[in-house]
Design a protein around this motif. Sequence first.
Motif, mmCIF file in Angstrom:
data_model
loop_
_atom_site.group_PDB
_atom_site.id
_atom_site.type_symbol
_atom_site.label_atom_id
_atom_site.label_comp_id
_atom_site.label_asym_id
_atom_site.label_seq_id
_atom_site.Cartn_x
_atom_site.Cartn_y
_atom_site.Cartn_z
ATOM 1 N N MET F 4 -0.170 -4.627 -12.583
ATOM 2 C CA MET F 4 0.309 -3.535 -11.747
ATOM 3 C C MET F 4 1.812 -3.685 -11.543
ATOM 4 O O MET F 4 2.347 -4.779 -11.526
ATOM 5 N N ARG F 9 6.454 5.849 -3.962
ATOM 6 C CA ARG F 9 5.583 6.986 -3.719
ATOM 7 C C ARG F 9 6.305 7.887 -2.719
ATOM 8 O O ARG F 9 6.613 7.458 -1.605
ATOM 9 N N GLU F 11 6.088 11.469 -0.655
ATOM 10 C CA GLU F 11 5.263 12.623 -0.292
ATOM 11 C C GLU F 11 6.109 13.592 0.533
ATOM 12 O O GLU F 11 6.787 13.174 1.458
ATOM 13 N N LEU F 64 3.244 15.222 -4.007
ATOM 14 C CA LEU F 64 3.321 13.771 -4.224
ATOM 15 C C LEU F 64 3.952 13.459 -5.566
ATOM 16 O O LEU F 64 3.551 14.007 -6.591
ATOM 17 N N ILE F 66 5.221 9.951 -7.963
ATOM 18 C CA ILE F 66 5.369 8.510 -8.159
ATOM 19 C C ILE F 66 6.519 8.329 -9.134
ATOM 20 O O ILE F 66 6.579 9.043 -10.141
ATOM 21 N N MET F 91 8.077 11.453 3.238
ATOM 22 C CA MET F 91 7.652 10.068 3.459
ATOM 23 C C MET F 91 7.827 9.290 2.166
ATOM 24 O O MET F 91 7.465 9.782 1.102
ATOM 25 N N ARG F 92 8.299 8.077 2.292
ATOM 26 C CA ARG F 92 8.454 7.239 1.104
ATOM 27 C C ARG F 92 7.854 5.876 1.376
ATOM 28 O O ARG F 92 8.072 5.305 2.442
ATOM 29 N N SER F 93 7.110 5.369 0.404
ATOM 30 C CA SER F 93 6.577 4.019 0.557
ATOM 31 C C SER F 93 6.393 3.421 -0.827
ATOM 32 O O SER F 93 6.608 4.097 -1.833
ATOM 33 N N ALA F 94 6.007 2.169 -0.851
ATOM 34 C CA ALA F 94 5.850 1.489 -2.135
ATOM 35 C C ALA F 94 4.379 1.468 -2.517
ATOM 36 O O ALA F 94 3.512 1.331 -1.659
ATOM 37 N N VAL F 95 4.106 1.628 -3.800
ATOM 38 C CA VAL F 95 2.737 1.447 -4.291
ATOM 39 C C VAL F 95 2.782 0.648 -5.584
ATOM 40 O O VAL F 95 3.788 0.628 -6.281
ATOM 41 N N ASP F 96 1.640 0.051 -5.891
ATOM 42 C CA ASP F 96 1.472 -0.579 -7.191
ATOM 43 C C ASP F 96 0.693 0.386 -8.076
ATOM 44 O O ASP F 96 -0.296 0.966 -7.630
ATOM 45 N N VAL F 97 1.175 0.538 -9.293
ATOM 46 C CA VAL F 97 0.460 1.431 -10.203
ATOM 47 C C VAL F 97 0.113 0.707 -11.494
ATOM 48 O O VAL F 97 0.713 -0.313 -11.824
ATOM 49 N N VAL F 98 -0.853 1.252 -12.200
ATOM 50 C CA VAL F 98 -1.150 0.767 -13.544
ATOM 51 C C VAL F 98 -0.492 1.728 -14.527
ATOM 52 O O VAL F 98 -0.050 2.796 -14.145
ATOM 53 N N PHE F 103 5.837 6.274 -15.360
ATOM 54 C CA PHE F 103 6.473 6.801 -14.147
ATOM 55 C C PHE F 103 7.967 6.491 -14.090
ATOM 56 O O PHE F 103 8.355 5.366 -14.361
#
Lengths: 316, 316, 316, 103, 103, 103
Positions: F4, F9, F11, F64, F66, F91-98, F103
């Motif tokens: 990941m 992210r 929104e 949304l 990414i 809104m902004r935040s961190a995510v883990d993606v596969v 992206f």
Amino acid sequence: MSPPVLFFVLGALAAAARSDLAVPETVAKGLSLYLMAAIGLKGGVEVSRAGIDGQLGLALLAGVVLSFSIPFLVAPVLRRFGRLDRVNAGAVAAHYGSVSVVTFVTANQIYAGSGFLAAGFMVAVLAAMETPAILSGLIIARREGGGRLFEPRLLHEVAFNGSVVLLLGSFAIGMLLGEDGYQPILPLFTTGFTGVLCLFLLDMGLIAMRRLMQTRALTVRLAMLGVVFPLVNGTLGVVAGVLVGLDAPSVAVLGVLAASASYIAVPAAMRLSLPQADAGLYLAMSLGVTFPFNIVLGIPLFRGLAEALTPLMGAA
Amino acid sequence: MSPPVLFFVLGALAAAARSDLAVPETVAKGLSLYLMAAIGLKGGVEVSRAGIDGQLGLALLAGVVLSFSIPFLVAPVLRRFGRLDRVNAGAVAAHYGSVSVVTFVTANQIYAGSGFLAAGFMVAVLAAMETPAILSGLIIARREGGGRLFEPRLLHEVAFNGSVVLLLGSFAIGMLLGEDGYQPILPLFTTGFTGVLCLFLLDMGLIAMRRLMQTRALTVRLAMLGVVFPLVNGTLGVVAGVLVGLDAPSVAVLGVLAASASYIAVPAAMRLSLPQADAGLYLAMSLGVTFPFNIVLGIPLFRGLAEALTPLMGAA
Amino acid sequence: MSPPVLFFVLGALAAAARSDLAVPETVAKGLSLYLMAAIGLKGGVEVSRAGIDGQLGLALLAGVVLSFSIPFLVAPVLRRFGRLDRVNAGAVAAHYGSVSVVTFVTANQIYAGSGFLAAGFMVAVLAAMETPAILSGLIIARREGGGRLFEPRLLHEVAFNGSVVLLLGSFAIGMLLGEDGYQPILPLFTTGFTGVLCLFLLDMGLIAMRRLMQTRALTVRLAMLGVVFPLVNGTLGVVAGVLVGLDAPSVAVLGVLAASASYIAVPAAMRLSLPQADAGLYLAMSLGVTFPFNIVLGIPLFRGLAEALTPLMGAA
Amino acid sequence: MTEMTRRERIEVLVDAPLVRKLAELAQEAGITGHTLWRVTGGSGTGGVWSEDLLSGATAKCLFLVIANAERADAFMAALEPLLDSHQLIVMRSAVDVVRAARF
Amino acid sequence: MTEMTRRERIEVLVDAPLVRKLAELAQEAGITGHTLWRVTGGSGTGGVWSEDLLSGATAKCLFLVIANAERADAFMAALEPLLDSHQLIVMRSAVDVVRAARF
Amino acid sequence: MTEMTRRERIEVLVDAPLVRKLAELAQEAGITGHTLWRVTGGSGTGGVWSEDLLSGATAKCLFLVIANAERADAFMAALEPLLDSHQLIVMRSAVDVVRAARF
Ligand SMILES: Nc1ncnc2c1ncn2[C@@H]1O[C@H](COP(=O)(O)O)[C@@H](O)[C@H]1O
Ligand SMILES: Nc1ncnc2c1ncn2[C@@H]1O[C@H](COP(=O)(O)O)[C@@H](O)[C@H]1O
Ligand SMILES: Nc1ncnc2c1ncn2[C@@H]1O[C@H](COP(=O)(O)O)[C@@H](O)[C@H]1O
Ligand code: NA
Ligand code: NA
Ligand code: NA
């Protein structure tokens, strides 16, 4: 069987076979608004023709008394035989005191199909019976609690409930219009009625059967009560109708109303006021057991009973 | 009052009583598509019967001129008396220059109910009046700004707006079909029409009243303008109709169109082009004040005016 | 052109002009449920009148054989001429073996409008042709794969697919009701039918054209196949119908069924079973190319062919 | 670069008839607004559900609020007594927002 | 203060017909439930799409699960083989939840 | 374990008619796609609202995206001038993606 009942059975069979057949929720909502407007209008036009006499007052009284008292009758049975706690018993009991609009509509349609015509004002009785039971259910559930019986907002929500407002509003419009004024909208509201009812009952069959299959809360005992309650309450309704002197078709319809259990207004009210009660339970009983029972068996049954009992009173 | 107006009043009363009665958004959208297709078809079939003469050209011209010029008329009043800034004045003004399809439909239905039949081509006039006002509104709002007047995309969106396309498309289909070709779809589009309009106006009553109750932006002065504008603009419409020589029912309908304010196409366009304008404000005025005024009072009023003024011209 | 076809063209033109005209998805779903119930009922009532003879069995057999074998016919062409890999060829092939309910409905309505009446039992043939092709498509796509051919769940989903259940269920209800029992719901299901079909085809025109414009996967070669396949398959269907001895209108309808490609049941099944196949591709071909071709050209064409070939068989 | 400020994001999965109650609690906690959307299905200890329900009594919504830590804590505290009776599922995480003064 | 526990939040963007498959995988990973909502449009390498589709074959959903790290890992591992064939978009982040025992 | 990668992210709560504009800005910032869903109600300084509107002019969506940090910053910068005029909530935040390459 009449077309609406056949479509109900089709829906139930499709759900039982785990078909993915589904009527979109908003479409079903649209159909139910149509049915309520149509039934209200029809009742109002009918009353504008036949006039109102003392019967209406007596029928309303009978309806309100039934709606208010049935919960007190069924709650002890739910507690002892059904093994529910106080809160769940109160919530379920409220459903049985209140009424199902679709059961009423289907009964009217089936009866009318063979010339067995209930009074137009029964729509007002239907509307009047929706809410008293909610009060009773809350009294039962909270009898010993310290808090207030219900939040003021609830009373308002229940009194100005969408279906009550639409039924009574259309009823009033029907009375204002009279038979001549009704002509321009008769094609939509009268000619198309039975067909729309078919589509709606198709959806009800799907929903009722799915509800029954998904439930985890329904015990055999409670399922039995879901059949016994409409039998007992419907008989009470018929007897009450005979006592206040209604004609046979109206007596039968009062029986159907008493027998029917709410699955729209009351669940929403209970979710708000008794959130700890199990929604899966009351919906499984009212929608999954009692509703199908009434549609298929209750409606002809209470007609038979009404036809048998009404002459006795007339003779008295 | 006619059935559609009664249902409109019912909706407004229900919303005023804070009932939760609601027509699902997608159902309302479906009903409005039906109404637009039906009114377009009817107009087209009517024109295929009566033929087109010079009247259509003159009526279109009158409509386009009214739609384009009304915003310039009302904007100064909105600024001075209504105390709006330039951008909000431009946005609101665009609504009043444009038209409300449902007001048009309701007027036609009510007039037709008593044999007061407007020309079929008025549907084309309705479609033609939707968009010029948007241009005027943007000119007003941006008169002194340095940027371009509108994005190219807007012109396209406005010209191929769903309701314009459906109205004119159905109109063309109606003309192609003629009275004989129309027969197979007449039961749905003509017989059911008034009933569907009732359900739609029920929803409009709910929406209009809720809009009015939820608004925080509407001042007393602006609410007054929401009544004065339709009176003045409707009179202008009637006068224009008389001047170009239309028959009395078409004159009345042109008055209704001029009096009506958009609440579908123009709000969406303004949200896109003038996002800083207050959507709550223009929707409260057009939907909450002007729409109900026209449905209940404007429609009979402009008929009276048209019947009074048309003979004068005929005599000239 | 008939009203439904005109509305289809209007929808396609509106989409081509990038209009924002749209029928809400749930409304379209509601309309399609209505159309399926109506067509099922009509077929059933018709059969209850005309009785069932050996024809039904032969027609069913022809339909099932066509549905099962067409994919094996078109898949090699898709691979060689269309340059698709095995999985995509199998997925697309399944669509062409299966059928489009709306194409069937439109053909019936257009034919009936000029007294060219297909047998009521063709509804059962329609239902029977939906699923065999899915099996064939999976066999083609997985011929050499090691895994199992399909998950058990798929068979169930396909057999109790919503549209199959509704079509056959309404068909059975129509047979049970007979002509007299059908009367109360005739106004909704028969009188309103052509009008509803217009609104539905308006939406289909929008969807088909948008699909065509948005696709990135459709090559010229595949688009050509989207026209060649219905021509060939439809001819096969007509020939099969003639061989089993159906009357000319039923022959034409069997041709239309063979020519049509699924865009509801099969795409959902393929998405589930062959997720690596390109959904944009098969929807562009069946919905964007073949569906419009059949609605506008295929329906009259297969009637002509049926009228030309049926007498030959009768003479034999 | 755009100036962003850390705020709390609280999401509550809740039955539709109870939304108004949540909105009141949020308001009482000093939170300026909320946003809502319908969820269409799910599963849990109560079994699988989907939205095909007439009554809306068991329809579920996602209820989202953005707030500073203090108000978020106040809101969480107000939710506490409802957690079990109303079968709420509550998620809290941090987000960066613009125009932070309003939250 | 309300007691909150750290859990994993996994969101998967997935075609509607494949939701049931995801739900099975989540269950096999020991996750107790999921929540679902329809998304109504978007764009990507496959172009712009919106929900106006008859078949629902390409309708998309957001599939949300909350789980502890171990189950979340198991679920992610189970998703691995589907990522490309099913064109999944997977987001994972941390959230604090109440009544954490259930996840 | 599944590989990941950290991504941003973002929104945005936005009025429906303005979505196309956002999509263009995201694309100009080099972001490969977006996902959209309707929100059905809420409240704020502008009062309570719910979706029962004819015009759709004030319907709201969650938008949304990414993206990696760089593109996310570019997108945020492009949003800056619209924040007030378009009343955006971001809104902004961190995510883990596969499958992070996309992206
Ligand atoms: N682990 C989970 N992740 C996401 N949603 C969940 C989870 N567990 C439960 N839910 C949601 O919460 C609802 C109620 O859960 P329950 O009370 O367990 O039936 C379910 O229908 C799901 O929508
Ligand atoms: N960068 C992104 N941010 C958010 N959603 C995305 C992104 N890229 C793709 N999507 C979503 O994933 C779907 C499929 O993407 P794709 O496979 O690239 O066509 C798109 O239609 C979007 O809804
Ligand atoms: N604190 C908040 N948390 C979540 N959503 C909010 C918040 N404040 C405002 N909103 C949403 O943003 C919309 C516009 O807010 P406003 O501009 O304050 O009226 C509201 O209708 C809500 O949907
Ligand atoms: Na009862
Ligand atoms: Na005007
Ligand atoms: Na075929």
